[in-house]
Design an enzyme around this catalytic site. Sequence first.
Site, mmCIF file in Angstrom:
data_model
loop_
_atom_site.group_PDB
_atom_site.id
_atom_site.type_symbol
_atom_site.label_atom_id
_atom_site.label_comp_id
_atom_site.label_asym_id
_atom_site.label_seq_id
_atom_site.Cartn_x
_atom_site.Cartn_y
_atom_site.Cartn_z
ATOM 1 N N ASN A 10 1.016 -1.057 -0.215
ATOM 2 C CA ASN A 10 -0.126 -0.007 -0.105
ATOM 3 C C ASN A 10 0.815 1.307 0.056
ATOM 4 O OD1 ASN A 10 -1.804 2.017 0.552
ATOM 5 N ND2 ASN A 10 -2.171 1.347 2.448
ATOM 6 N N LYS A 12 -0.038 4.318 -0.238
ATOM 7 C CA LYS A 12 -0.745 5.504 0.356
ATOM 8 C C LYS A 12 -0.423 6.626 -0.639
ATOM 9 C CE LYS A 12 0.100 3.721 4.985
ATOM 10 N NZ LYS A 12 -0.099 3.882 6.113
ATOM 11 N N HIS A 102 -9.676 1.194 4.904
ATOM 12 C CA HIS A 102 -8.340 1.109 5.627
ATOM 13 C C HIS A 102 -8.550 2.409 6.747
ATOM 14 C CE1 HIS A 102 -4.160 2.523 6.268
ATOM 15 N NE2 HIS A 102 -3.643 1.553 5.837
ATOM 16 N N GLU A 104 -7.101 4.687 7.887
ATOM 17 C CA GLU A 104 -7.057 6.054 7.465
ATOM 18 C C GLU A 104 -8.214 6.759 6.942
ATOM 19 O OE1 GLU A 104 -3.198 5.725 5.580
ATOM 20 O OE2 GLU A 104 -2.368 5.117 7.438
ATOM 21 N N GLU A 174 -5.367 -4.991 10.587
ATOM 22 C CA GLU A 174 -4.199 -3.950 10.870
ATOM 23 C C GLU A 174 -4.583 -3.347 12.258
ATOM 24 O OE1 GLU A 174 -2.235 -2.843 7.122
ATOM 25 O OE2 GLU A 174 -4.191 -1.770 7.184
ATOM 26 N N GLY A 180 2.466 2.271 10.799
ATOM 27 C CA GLY A 180 3.331 3.531 10.541
ATOM 28 C C GLY A 180 4.143 4.156 11.736
ATOM 29 N N SER A 220 3.437 -2.202 10.221
ATOM 30 C CA SER A 220 5.065 -2.242 10.313
ATOM 31 C C SER A 220 5.398 -3.402 9.948
ATOM 32 C CB SER A 220 5.151 -1.597 11.846
ATOM 33 O OG SER A 220 4.756 -0.178 12.017
HETATM 34 C C1 PEP Z 1 -0.609 0.055 5.797
HETATM 35 O O1 PEP Z 1 -0.755 1.260 5.508
HETATM 36 O O2 PEP Z 1 -1.619 -0.600 5.861
HETATM 37 C C2 PEP Z 1 0.206 -0.380 6.698
HETATM 38 C C3 PEP Z 1 0.323 -1.357 7.344
HETATM 39 O O3 PEP Z 1 1.427 0.516 7.070
HETATM 40 P P1 PEP Z 1 2.768 0.231 7.694
HETATM 41 O O4 PEP Z 1 3.230 -0.957 7.108
HETATM 42 O O5 PEP Z 1 3.688 1.481 7.356
HETATM 43 O O6 PEP Z 1 2.768 0.196 9.101
#
Ligand code: PEP
Length: 261
Positions: A10, A12, A102, A104, A174, A180, A220
Site C-alpha cells: 500500500n 498510500k 483502511h 486512515e 491491521e 506506520g 509495520s
Molecule cells: C498500511 O498502510 O496498511 C500499513 C500497514 O502501513 P505500515 O506498514 O507502514 O505500518
Amino acid sequence: MARIPLMAGNWKMNLDHLEATALAQRLYWALRDANFDYSKVEVALIPPFTDLRSVQTVTDADNMAIVYGAQDVSVHAAGAYTGEISAHMLAKLGCSFVVVGHSERRQYHGETDQEVGEKAKAALGAGITPIICVGEALAIRKAGEHVAYTLAQIDGVYAELGPTLAPATTVAYEPVWAIGTGEVATPADAQEVCGAIRGRLAALFGRETAEGIRILYGGSVKASNVASIMAEADVDGALVGGASLDPAEFSKICRFAELIA
Ligand code: PEP
C-alpha cells in the site's frame, strides 16, 4: 485448503506516476534476480489512483506477474459524485484488488462498517477483490477488547455482503496502533485476532468458506519481522505500507519463505 499468500504494498499517497513506474520496475527486477516464484506468493501493488494507468502500462509491457489495485472505491456506480472513482473504472484499468476501510479512511473520512461493506460489494460487482481492513486502536487493545471490537467490524462489513459474495473477499487485520508507528504486533497477537476472524467467518458462512478467505496482517511489517508473522496458521499474507516503498525491502518481504530457516 491451501491459501496462496498475498503480499500487497500500500503506497498510500506517495509517488507520482513516473516514480510509480520506476518502483514497479525495480521491484520486478529484484524479484526476477532472486528467481521469485509467483505461483507460491501473489504480489500486489496498491498505488494512488493517478498511478494506476502507468502501473498497468509497465506491468503489461514487461509481462510482469505482479498484480495491482486501488486504495479506495466509490459505493456508487456512476453519476454526480465529484472526486469519486467507480469500481468499473478500476476494473477497466486492470485492477485485481481494492483496499476498503483502511483505518486512515475510517479515521479521516468517517467511513463506517456499512459503507466499507458497500464499497466491498461495489468492487465485487466489477470483479475486483476487496481487501477489507479491520483493526482496533490502542485504547481498545489496552482495554482488552480488541477481539470483540474487530469481530464487530467483521459483522458490520459482511452484513452487506452475505454468503454469496463472502468467499471472494480478502481481509486485512491491521491494529491501528501498529500502522506506520514501528510498533509491530507479536506473531501471537496477529494470530489471536486473525484466528478469531476466521472463526467468525466460519460461524457466519461455514468452515469451508472461512478456510478459503485470505486474512492478511498489516502494521509495520518489514523483512526482519515478516517470517515469524507468516509462520502463524491464520496469517495468509501482509498489507505493507512504508516498507513497500523500498523495492529491495519489499522484495525480501515477498520472499519471506527464504527467511524461515
Ligand atoms: C498500511 O498502510 O496498511 C500499513 C500497514 O502501513 P505500515 O506498514 O507502514 O505500518
